[in-house]
Scaffold this motif. Structure first.
Motif, PDB file in Angstrom:
ATOM      1  N   GLY A  95      -3.600  -0.748  -2.121  1.00 59.89           N
ATOM      2  CA  GLY A  95      -2.369  -0.322  -1.653  1.00 59.89           C
ATOM      3  C   GLY A  95      -2.667   1.031  -0.984  1.00 59.89           C
ATOM      4  O   GLY A  95      -2.311   1.330   0.346  1.00 59.89           O
ATOM      5  N   ASN A 129      -2.832   1.630   3.147  1.00 64.40           N
ATOM      6  CA  ASN A 129      -1.737   2.585   3.891  1.00 64.40           C
ATOM      7  C   ASN A 129      -2.728   3.384   4.986  1.00 64.40           C
ATOM      8  O   ASN A 129      -1.937   3.649   5.977  1.00 64.40           O
ATOM      9  N   ILE A 164       0.073   9.732   1.742  1.00 63.21           N
ATOM     10  CA  ILE A 164      -0.377   8.538   2.256  1.00 63.21           C
ATOM     11  C   ILE A 164      -0.911   7.770   1.046  1.00 63.21           C
ATOM     12  O   ILE A 164      -0.502   6.844   0.836  1.00 63.21           O
ATOM     13  N   GLN A 198      -0.417   7.948  -2.216  1.00 64.56           N
ATOM     14  CA  GLN A 198       0.404   7.588  -3.249  1.00 64.56           C
ATOM     15  C   GLN A 198       1.544   6.624  -2.864  1.00 64.56           C
ATOM     16  O   GLN A 198       1.947   5.692  -3.587  1.00 64.56           O
ATOM     17  N   ILE A 199       1.773   6.989  -1.466  1.00 65.39           N
ATOM     18  CA  ILE A 199       2.867   5.879  -1.029  1.00 65.39           C
ATOM     19  C   ILE A 199       2.251   4.739  -0.904  1.00 65.39           C
ATOM     20  O   ILE A 199       3.053   3.440  -1.240  1.00 65.39           O
ATOM     21  N   GLY A 200       1.235   4.410  -0.451  1.00 63.95           N
ATOM     22  CA  GLY A 200       0.321   3.192  -0.239  1.00 63.95           C
ATOM     23  C   GLY A 200       0.263   2.422  -1.758  1.00 63.95           C
ATOM     24  O   GLY A 200       0.381   1.311  -1.551  1.00 63.95           O
TER      25      GLY A 200
END
Lengths: 254, 254, 254, 254
Positions: C94, C98, D90, D92-94
């Motif tokens: 993930g 991103n 980016i 962590q969001i991913g």
């Protein structure tokens, strides 16, 4: 003219699979090192090896506790509490001391690393917290710091009767108050650095970016040990100083 | 019948914002603790506080070095090298020792934590690596281990003349070879645990899952200190044993 | 004779202040890279930069999730649970995805790193856990693996209809079952490595340490990207192959 | 009088062996959560579980990226660079998005956690860096912030056309400029907190420590989810509000 000076370097900053510079080669030509303790850099294997080299090459062992920030190499200011500052130092000093004692080596000097140094000179409370941690080294140790500007930590050392080793940084720029400008990028010019050290030895002064000179009181030349060609650079400086009759020797012997 | 036993607990396993159980309440009622050193659990503030409680409540201080695996709480086997094993122990012991020395407390006992224990009993080389690290505690310390089955680490302790403190685990199940079955989930039944300890004190034996009994040689009852109601559970066990005339006292006093 | 092959390298293994090798120079000469995702190596800045280079130099982006063990560079076996295996991969994929999506790049390939690869081929359950994590890349991706020996992971890929990219390792030794012997120390000999690749292209075989040959099915040459002189070594191999008329091109294009 | 409000809580702050509060019980009674992403708290298993609960209990999923400082729970200011700020978000969001997508859940809201929030409101550059990271959530998301005081981040959201969800903190004290005073210790008084929320709903105002009132614009009540009795406290507040005819409902529905 001063006829004696110490060559020192930060050391033990490798971590796991990552080796910074050519540490053993640097160990062979400096008098004194400040060893990372596993928070901002270093790990148990690296500490073990570095202490072993101190013994093997007769290099003075200094402790270099830092912020718990491996990703930022301890260079990013962290607003930790006084208790955290003190206990982070105790933890790191203890770890290094155990390797040292196991090999019959003594921690002789210390200084807070990177942004932890900035923290330590910010105010009296923070200076005290860091120094309280450093005091677990034992009854007798010296603290290496930029000679100027005088900070609460400098004053606290004086009050505590702890010896201060003034450092000169021939690879950095000075401001007129004697403060240094820390830069991330660093290009080593051994001839220029030798000139700066020689000027200091002869006059007690360094040039500043404002075009003035400032008097400092240094016993130790701090050299970058982590650049790829550090051994050549340091050796060149060493030879240049020796050719001028300067004795290269640890400020404090263990 | 044995008339004396020690109550012990793992301790100092909180980390940063995370508090495990009610540590201070447990400290008030056990004789001996094994303190995490910042690798699998614990941090400098927690270590400082735990050593302080040892002093305040007269609890024997033991070191509990673990794998560098906070995310797995040191419970996952890691195939580290012998040098890593030794140096990870030296690092952690040093950190804890520095807090202890700073407060005038002595590390009296030690044991490897969780999967690091599994590593240490796996073969002679690994046992030696871990023990070499533990020896930095000083000239005089004891190692707490399950009394059975006899492992290369047990044999090495014997050869080295290092005292072994056998542990009994009334909260776990025993196999017929005296080995314990470690489970993640744990339900504390103070009456049942008291009965197991009393049976052991009277007969020297514990029941096994195979329906047999096995003779063990234990001086210390290891109790779970991290469950939410640990203080009540331990206190109940303590009172039950005392009511039976058992003296609750540290196996080794500092 | 095979007339086309891919040159690939592990990449993005720098961390904070630590740079491994000369990553940008390697990016300019390989077709495909496997990028560390912050667990065994890499950090967000490094990942960002590496994805940017993929775009800039037209290099195929692969994900390289590893064990949460920066100190051991993900090379030490860890006995994690199936849920941990799956979720550690989802987390890392993930994060990389991103960065990729933000720059309009696609993750095309993947493989588990180091000891996580050993974990993934150990049994069917573990293979499935790792593959379930990799599937979050999307509906279409390939997995790069040693072509031999056939493991539960290989079989699972087949069943799932996921394309396998066989790798050849000219810098490592082969056993007669086609398995490779991973060594920590590595000396790059570009001539020797070119010969091994050319022999493979001509015969489909590699020599083994037992003195036999083994047939493998490889589309990609995995080269060490982290040694100091990696760019020169890889470039020499590249030129040697090109001089023999081999087309150097990604196995799968994005 | 406002007749509708959202109950929200920070969530997913457990880590490895450490569980913070009773997360599942809180998930059952709030409308919206902000989930830690593995830097200041949380780990892949915790994130997976928390997203699963979001789906199961119909709770709106928000991202809560923090500083890389597990030891300080992301509450200590770190002077990171703009690139670091952006890329840490980016990353962590991913990671969170991948768990969400894998389960068919959407990230609807976000806010920087703890000291990262302080960083994000400090100046326009830092606000932009953090927001650039948050924008990788997708084309449509809202940011939850204290309604006052207006910071560069607030202004940037306005310019970017990103919806701001104003939060009210009935467990904290307000200053006359609408700013909140964050305290480490927190005692939950459900009656008092219900009164504060009801007053706000009726008048649009909260009391300040200076004895004045300040008008705020809040759509969401942020409640402490990590205290041991959080579920009871939140349930009491919820019931009190419902008894007054207030509709408890997410500010934005996914």
């Amino acid at each position: 003219m001063k006829k004696r000076i110490e060559l020192a370097s930060d050391m033990g900053e490798s971590f796991g699979n990552y080796t910074l510079g050519q540490p053993e080669e640097v160990m062979k030509i400096v008098n004194s090192v400040y060893v990372a303790c596993g928070y901002h850099a270093g790990d148990p294997l690296v500490m073990h090896q570095t202490v072993k080299w101190c013994k093997q090459y007769g290099v003075v062992l200094g402790a270099h506790p830092g912020f718990p920030d491996l990703m930022g190499f301890g260079r990013r200011y962290m607003k930790i509490t006084l208790e955290e500052a003190r206990d982070y130092v105790i933890y790191q000093i203890g770890a290094l001391k155990n390797f040292a004692e196991e090999m019959g080596v003594k921690i002789v000097t210390a200084k807070p690393h990177g942004a932890f140094y900035s923290y330590a000179i910010e105010n009296e409370e923070q200076a005290k917290a860091v120094l309280d941690g450093l005091k677990t080294i034992g009854s007798d140790f010296a603290v290496a710091l930029p000679a100027l500007p005088v900070s609460p930590l400098h004053e606290l050392l004086k009050e505590s009767g702890i010896r201060l080793i003034g450092e000169i940084y021939p690879g950095l720029s000075y401001k007129k108050d004697g403060g240094i400008i820390v830069t991330r990028k660093y290009e080593a010019d051994p001839e220029k650095e030798s000139r700066i050290v020689m000027k200091y030895l002869k006059t007690g002064k360094v040039d500043t970016i404002e075009g003035t000179e400032v008097e400092i009181n240094a016993e130790s030349v701090l050299l970058h040990g982590d650049i790829p060609n550090a051994p050549e650079v340091i050796l060149t400086i060493r030879k240049t100083l020796e050719a001028e009759g300067v004795e290269i020797r640890a400020a404090i012997e263990s």
